[in-house]
Design a protein around this motif. Structure first.
Motif, PDB file in Angstrom:
ATOM      1  N   GLY A 136       4.686  -0.785  24.840  1.00 18.41           N
ATOM      2  CA  GLY A 136       3.550  -0.136  25.362  1.00 18.41           C
ATOM      3  C   GLY A 136       3.065   1.492  24.566  1.00 18.41           C
ATOM      4  N   PHE A 137       3.903   1.616  23.605  1.00 21.08           N
ATOM      5  CA  PHE A 137       3.492   2.753  22.674  1.00 21.08           C
ATOM      6  C   PHE A 137       2.321   2.537  21.773  1.00 21.08           C
ATOM      7  N   ILE A 138       1.534   3.682  21.648  1.00 20.27           N
ATOM      8  CA  ILE A 138       0.465   3.724  20.527  1.00 20.27           C
ATOM      9  C   ILE A 138       1.246   3.976  19.400  1.00 20.27           C
ATOM     10  N   TYR A 139       1.497   3.267  18.463  1.00 18.02           N
ATOM     11  CA  TYR A 139       2.612   3.641  17.421  1.00 18.02           C
ATOM     12  C   TYR A 139       1.607   3.758  16.126  1.00 18.02           C
ATOM     13  N   HIS A 140       2.068   4.966  15.339  1.00 18.24           N
ATOM     14  CA  HIS A 140       1.316   5.172  13.832  1.00 18.24           C
ATOM     15  C   HIS A 140       2.351   5.406  13.018  1.00 18.24           C
ATOM     16  N   GLY A 141       2.692   4.382  11.933  1.00 18.18           N
ATOM     17  CA  GLY A 141       3.402   4.736  11.131  1.00 18.18           C
ATOM     18  C   GLY A 141       2.808   5.380   9.758  1.00 18.18           C
ATOM     19  N   ILE A 142       3.432   5.717   8.685  1.00 18.55           N
ATOM     20  CA  ILE A 142       2.819   6.323   7.396  1.00 18.55           C
ATOM     21  C   ILE A 142       2.122   5.068   6.499  1.00 18.55           C
ATOM     22  N   GLY A 143       0.958   5.169   6.067  1.00 22.19           N
ATOM     23  CA  GLY A 143       0.340   4.026   5.554  1.00 22.19           C
ATOM     24  C   GLY A 143       0.380   2.774   5.898  1.00 22.19           C
ATOM     25  N   LYS A 144       0.037   2.684   7.201  1.00 22.84           N
ATOM     26  CA  LYS A 144      -0.067   1.621   7.989  1.00 22.84           C
ATOM     27  C   LYS A 144      -1.421   1.387   8.473  1.00 22.84           C
ATOM     28  N   ALA A 187       0.700   9.201  -1.984  1.00 19.65           N
ATOM     29  CA  ALA A 187      -1.044   9.210  -2.132  1.00 19.65           C
ATOM     30  C   ALA A 187      -1.378   7.807  -1.746  1.00 19.65           C
ATOM     31  N   ILE A 188      -0.663   6.814  -2.304  1.00 14.57           N
ATOM     32  CA  ILE A 188      -1.302   5.407  -2.134  1.00 14.57           C
ATOM     33  C   ILE A 188      -1.291   5.122  -0.339  1.00 14.57           C
ATOM     34  N   SER A 189      -0.275   5.647   0.400  1.00  4.38           N
ATOM     35  CA  SER A 189      -0.220   5.772   1.801  1.00  4.38           C
ATOM     36  C   SER A 189      -1.581   6.005   2.634  1.00  4.38           C
ATOM     37  N   ALA A 190      -2.055   7.005   1.972  1.00  4.74           N
ATOM     38  CA  ALA A 190      -3.322   7.491   2.567  1.00  4.74           C
ATOM     39  C   ALA A 190      -4.452   6.659   2.191  1.00  4.74           C
ATOM     40  N   LEU A 191      -4.412   5.931   1.263  1.00  2.00           N
ATOM     41  CA  LEU A 191      -5.322   4.970   0.645  1.00  2.00           C
ATOM     42  C   LEU A 191      -5.182   3.707   1.547  1.00  2.00           C
ATOM     43  N   CYS A 192      -3.913   3.504   1.940  1.00  2.00           N
ATOM     44  CA  CYS A 192      -3.540   2.168   2.893  1.00  2.00           C
ATOM     45  C   CYS A 192      -4.171   2.361   4.236  1.00  2.00           C
ATOM     46  N   GLU A 193      -3.796   3.752   4.657  1.00  2.00           N
ATOM     47  CA  GLU A 193      -4.516   3.828   6.030  1.00  2.00           C
ATOM     48  C   GLU A 193      -5.934   3.714   6.174  1.00  2.00           C
ATOM     49  N   ALA A 194      -6.659   4.081   5.125  1.00  2.00           N
ATOM     50  CA  ALA A 194      -8.103   3.873   5.047  1.00  2.00           C
ATOM     51  C   ALA A 194      -8.372   2.505   4.840  1.00  2.00           C
ATOM     52  N   THR A 195      -7.706   1.554   4.233  1.00  5.59           N
ATOM     53  CA  THR A 195      -8.168   0.116   3.869  1.00  5.59           C
ATOM     54  C   THR A 195      -7.469  -1.051   4.653  1.00  5.59           C
ATOM     55  N   GLU A 196      -6.569  -0.775   5.486  1.00  4.07           N
ATOM     56  CA  GLU A 196      -5.782  -1.500   6.149  1.00  4.07           C
ATOM     57  C   GLU A 196      -4.693  -2.507   5.361  1.00  4.07           C
TER      58      GLU A 196
END
Ligand code: NAD
Ligand code: UDX
Length: 465
Positions: A457-465, A239-248
């Motif tokens: 060169g990747f466009i990288y997305h982690g969880i909660g990042k 749940a906090i990971s979603a908030l992290c993605e929204a807030t940096e």
């Protein structure tokens, strides 16, 4: 007090196999027979080729090699094993009901009841019967009822001895358990004696202070509670990971910061694509069902949200892929790395990968899957079982590879769904070069080095990042 000489374990699965292998290894003077109705499974346990064992678990092959056919046996002759045993472990599956009352929530206890009836029918001498499977609180009273109505003069003691091993680390967990829990009838001499006999077996390798005894209902409920608490931690951090993605904010940093608090502790705080496995969802649903049956709706709602958050996390991950790939994955090739529900197991039950694949297939993506331990047959069984589309449609859109560089060739994106160690060491430069550009990586386990991936060169997305 008589000594236990022969043990029978009904159910040769992820729990029965490894647990009995460890007991046989530690108690060489006890004959342990693991029985199952599934002839193929027993053949696999008896296979000369140890890569054919039905359960992949680090260290298990060694134990099987050392003990099989000495004091550890795998058989389909259930009646003989019951008849000969002093102590019978019931370790059969207790899945969520898929029909009738309690469908989708309650535990299906038909296999447990079948075992109890078979024991009642076959037993000619006194037995200690042990609930090793995870069961709803108060199941022991039903088992007792079945066993006590045989009128054949045989006396049964029923104990609850839930198993706390986690897959992928089962042998270590069994060898060095945090605790062993034994629930029994602590008010009668026979009950106390049964508890002592089981306790003595564990004392062959587990320090006595780690063997806890409780009444039988506490023991049954403790197992459901332990799994609910563990899963709750994952849903909380997700749940906090979603908030992290929204807030940096960065969820790894948040986990570390809160985990240093000794009251919280560092374990089980890895944000992920969602928890899977055969236990967490099933056991929490069971807890929810039991709570509702006692009219404790607030309690039921509270625990149900752990599951709802997990569903959200899996959906959120898939939606992020779709959104990032310019809102369409139609006919785009996406590689899924990992299908098992965690590393170091071949088990795929309730794996997040199944649901992520299903979402992406709904959006008409073309999937290529690689997992070092899961077979192609299992992967198709898992997606077909959802019944979202025909088997033929699944075959047209999903391919399984047994080599990584074939898997990723020509793909638009990679989704890491299991945290297998080998994924970290892949030649990511070579992978980048073989992909369509821009090349995306969605790391559902946060195992890759983000700055290294971005530098390649990747466009990288982690969880909660
Ligand atoms: P599993 O499906 O791997 O194995 C169960 C086995 O029981 C199967 O091989 C099945 O054929 C056999 N079986 C079913 N009914 C039978 C019968 N009447 N007679 C003989 N054999 C029968 O299940 P599992 O993962 O080993 O789980 C077993 C129990 O342990 C479940 O209650 C589960 O919740 C609990 N548990 C599992 C884990 C885990 O990590 N897998 C950990 C702790 C507890
Ligand atoms: C669980 C319990 O840990 C074990 O004690 C019980 O006996 C059976 O159920 P298991 O399901 O085998 O064991 O594995 P576990 O290590 O608990 O992982 C369950 C799921 O949670 C996996 O999908 C794992 O990847 C995920 N997980 C775990 C996270 O997403 N984050 C974490 O921090 C830990």
């Amino acid at each position: 007090m008589k000594k236990i000489q022969k043990i029978c374990c009904i159910g040769a699965g992820y729990v029965g196999g490894p647990t009995m292998a460890v007991i046989a290894d530690k108690c060489r003077d006890i004959q342990v027979t693991v029985v199952d109705v599934n002839q193929d499974r027993i053949n696999e346990w008896n296979s000369e080729d140890l890569s054919q064992l039905p359960v992949y678990e680090p260290g298990l092959d060694e134990l099987i090699l050392r003990n099989r056919n000495n004091n550890l046996f795998f058989s389909t002759d259930i009646d003989k094993a019951i008849d000969e045993a002093d102590m019978i472990f019931i370790s059969v599956n207790t899945p969520t009901k898929t029909y009738g009352i309690g469908k989708g929530k309650a535990a299906d206890l038909k296999y447990i009841e079948l075992c109890a009836r078979q024991i009642a029918k076959v037993a000619k001498s006194d037995k200690i019967v042990i609930e090793k499977s995870t069961l709803p609180v108060r199941t022991a009273s039903a088992i007792k009822n079945i066993l006590q109505n045989t009128n054949n003069g045989v006396s049964f003691q029923i104990l609850s001895n839930p198993e706390f091993l986690a897959e992928g680390t089962a042998i270590n967990d069994l060898t060095y358990p945090d605790r062993v829990l034994i629930g029994g009838d602590i008010h009668t001499e026979e009950g106390k004696q049964a508890i002592d006999l089981l306790s003595q077996i564990y004392q062959s390798w587990v320090p006595q202070e780690k063997i806890l005894t409780t009444n039988i209902w506490s023991s049954e409920l403790s197992k459901l509670t332990a799994n609910a608490f563990l899963a709750q931690r994952i849903s909380s951090i997700n749940a906090i990971s979603a908030l992290c993605e929204a807030t940096e904010a960065d969820v790894t940093e948040v986990s570390r910061a809160i985990g240093f608090d000794s009251r919280i502790g560092p374990k089980f705080l890895n944000a992920s694509v969602g928890f899977g496995g055969s236990c967490f969802q099933k056991d929490i649903l069971n807890l929810v069902y039991i709570s509702r049956s006692y009219h404790l709706d607030e309690v039921a709602d509270y625990w149900e949200h752990v599951i709802l958050m997990n569903d959200y996390q899996k959906r959120r991950f898939a939606e992020k892929i779709i959104k990032t790939l310019y809102n369409t994955v139609n006919d785009k090739k996406i590689a899924l790395l990992g299908w098992a529900f965690k590393k170091d197991t071949n088990d795929t039950r309730e794996s997040a990968a199944i649901y992520v694949a299903d979402y992406l297939l709904n959006e008409q993506a073309l999937l290529s899957v690689y997992d070092p331990k899961v077979t192609e047959g299992q992967i198709f069984t898992d997606v077909n079982r959802l019944g979202t589309r025909t088997e033929k449609e699944n075959e047209q859109r999903l391919q399984v590879h047994n080599e990584i560089y074939d898997t990723v060739k020509g793909t638009h994106a990679i989704a890491v769904l299991t945290e297998w160690d080998e994924f970290i060491d892949f030649d990511w430069k070579r992978i980048y070069e073989s992909m369509e550009k821009p090349a995306f990586v969605f790391d559902g386990r946060n195992i890759l080095n983000a700055s290294k991936m971005k530098a390649l060169g990747f466009i990288y997305h982690g969880i909660g990042k």
